[in-house]
Design a protein around this motif. Structure first.
Motif, PDB file in Angstrom:
ATOM      1  N   TYR A  62       1.036  -1.300   0.117  1.00 14.17           N
ATOM      2  CA  TYR A  62       0.020  -0.064  -0.059  1.00 14.17           C
ATOM      3  C   TYR A  62       0.915   1.300  -0.118  1.00 14.17           C
ATOM      4  O   TYR A  62       0.517   2.210  -0.513  1.00 14.17           O
ATOM      5  CB  TYR A  62      -0.875   0.057   1.075  1.00 14.17           C
ATOM      6  N   GLU A 114      -9.834   8.085  -7.209  1.00 11.01           N
ATOM      7  CA  GLU A 114     -10.555   7.878  -5.898  1.00 11.01           C
ATOM      8  C   GLU A 114     -10.771   6.408  -5.719  1.00 11.01           C
ATOM      9  O   GLU A 114     -10.557   5.672  -4.550  1.00 11.01           O
ATOM     10  CB  GLU A 114     -11.938   8.513  -6.006  1.00 11.01           C
ATOM     11  N   HIS A 115     -10.922   5.617  -7.041  1.00 12.81           N
ATOM     12  CA  HIS A 115     -11.093   4.148  -7.195  1.00 12.81           C
ATOM     13  C   HIS A 115     -10.039   3.507  -6.364  1.00 12.81           C
ATOM     14  O   HIS A 115     -10.156   2.727  -5.528  1.00 12.81           O
ATOM     15  CB  HIS A 115     -11.418   3.597  -8.438  1.00 12.81           C
ATOM     16  N   ALA A 172      -7.355   4.927  -4.555  1.00 13.52           N
ATOM     17  CA  ALA A 172      -7.183   5.336  -3.338  1.00 13.52           C
ATOM     18  C   ALA A 172      -8.195   4.824  -2.306  1.00 13.52           C
ATOM     19  O   ALA A 172      -7.645   4.484  -1.160  1.00 13.52           O
ATOM     20  CB  ALA A 172      -7.166   6.963  -3.192  1.00 13.52           C
ATOM     21  N   LYS A 173      -9.214   4.333  -2.498  1.00 13.89           N
ATOM     22  CA  LYS A 173     -10.042   3.725  -1.455  1.00 13.89           C
ATOM     23  C   LYS A 173      -9.465   2.497  -1.142  1.00 13.89           C
ATOM     24  O   LYS A 173     -10.049   1.717  -0.173  1.00 13.89           O
ATOM     25  CB  LYS A 173     -11.590   3.491  -2.061  1.00 13.89           C
ATOM     26  N   ARG A 174      -8.829   1.820  -1.848  1.00 15.33           N
ATOM     27  CA  ARG A 174      -8.297   0.397  -1.541  1.00 15.33           C
ATOM     28  C   ARG A 174      -6.955   0.443  -0.705  1.00 15.33           C
ATOM     29  O   ARG A 174      -6.566  -0.411  -0.311  1.00 15.33           O
ATOM     30  CB  ARG A 174      -8.084  -0.299  -2.920  1.00 15.33           C
ATOM     31  N   LYS A 193      -6.125   4.349   5.436  1.00 16.20           N
ATOM     32  CA  LYS A 193      -6.173   5.740   5.453  1.00 16.20           C
ATOM     33  C   LYS A 193      -4.943   5.905   6.271  1.00 16.20           C
ATOM     34  O   LYS A 193      -4.355   6.953   6.050  1.00 16.20           O
ATOM     35  CB  LYS A 193      -7.365   6.038   6.540  1.00 16.20           C
ATOM     36  N   GLU A 200      -3.744  13.481  -0.818  1.00 16.41           N
ATOM     37  CA  GLU A 200      -4.987  13.717  -0.005  1.00 16.41           C
ATOM     38  C   GLU A 200      -5.496  14.863  -0.514  1.00 16.41           C
ATOM     39  O   GLU A 200      -6.803  14.868  -0.693  1.00 16.41           O
ATOM     40  CB  GLU A 200      -4.720  13.602   1.680  1.00 16.41           C
ATOM     41  N   ARG A 215      -7.402  14.417  -3.797  1.00 20.23           N
ATOM     42  CA  ARG A 215      -8.538  13.869  -3.581  1.00 20.23           C
ATOM     43  C   ARG A 215      -9.848  14.606  -2.981  1.00 20.23           C
ATOM     44  O   ARG A 215     -10.688  14.923  -3.151  1.00 20.23           O
ATOM     45  CB  ARG A 215      -8.683  12.418  -2.415  1.00 20.23           C
ATOM     46  N   TRP A 232     -13.218  16.060  -4.760  1.00 16.69           N
ATOM     47  CA  TRP A 232     -14.570  16.253  -3.873  1.00 16.69           C
ATOM     48  C   TRP A 232     -15.149  17.592  -4.060  1.00 16.69           C
ATOM     49  O   TRP A 232     -16.300  17.579  -4.111  1.00 16.69           O
ATOM     50  CB  TRP A 232     -14.208  15.379  -2.365  1.00 16.69           C
ATOM     51  N   ARG A 291     -17.659  15.968   2.484  1.00 14.95           N
ATOM     52  CA  ARG A 291     -16.642  15.057   2.507  1.00 14.95           C
ATOM     53  C   ARG A 291     -15.223  15.770   2.374  1.00 14.95           C
ATOM     54  O   ARG A 291     -14.155  15.252   3.047  1.00 14.95           O
ATOM     55  CB  ARG A 291     -16.517  14.019   1.106  1.00 14.95           C
ATOM     56  N   GLY A 300     -12.166  15.517   5.079  1.00 15.78           N
ATOM     57  CA  GLY A 300     -10.901  15.426   4.520  1.00 15.78           C
ATOM     58  C   GLY A 300      -9.787  16.505   4.918  1.00 15.78           C
ATOM     59  O   GLY A 300      -8.672  16.211   5.410  1.00 15.78           O
TER      60      GLY A 300
END
Length: 84
Positions: free
Chosen positions: A6, A28-29, A31-33, A36, A46, A49, A53, A61, A65
Motif C-alpha cells: 500500500y 478515488e477508486h 485510493a479507496k483500496r 487511511k 490527500e 482527493r 470532492w 466529505r 478530509g
C-alpha cells in the motif's frame, strides 16, 4: 494493490497526478483500496482527493478530509506522529 504494497501504491498515485490529468474517478477508486493510515502519509495525494470532492460538490466529505489532513499535519509538527 494485489500484493498489498500500500505504501508503494500510494507513492505511485502521489506522483502520477491523476487529478490534474482529469482522472479523479480513477484516483478515488484506487485510493479507496489503500488504508487511511497509509494515505495520511501522503498529504499531496490527500489534497488531490479533496480537490476532486470539491469539484464534485461533495463539500461535507472535503471538509472532513481537510480536517483529517490538518490533524495529521499538526501531529507531525508537534512530534506526536513520526514522518516517514
Amino acid at each position: 494493490m494485489r500484493a498489498q504494497a500500500y505504501e508503494r501504491a500510494a507513492r505511485l498515485l502521489d506522483v502520477l497526478g491523476l487529478f490534474d490529468k482529469g482522472e479523479a474517478g480513477r484516483l478515488e477508486h484506487l485510493a479507496k483500496r489503500i488504508p487511511k493510515t497509509v494515505l495520511e502519509q501522503f498529504p499531496n495525494l490527500e489534497l488531490e482527493r479533496i480537490y476532486a470532492w470539491e469539484a464534485d460538490w461533495n463539500f461535507t466529505r472535503s471538509r472532513s478530509g481537510l480536517n483529517r489532513l490538518k490533524r495529521v499535519l499538526h501531529e507531525w509538527r508537534s512530534g506526536r506522529r513520526p514522518v516517514r
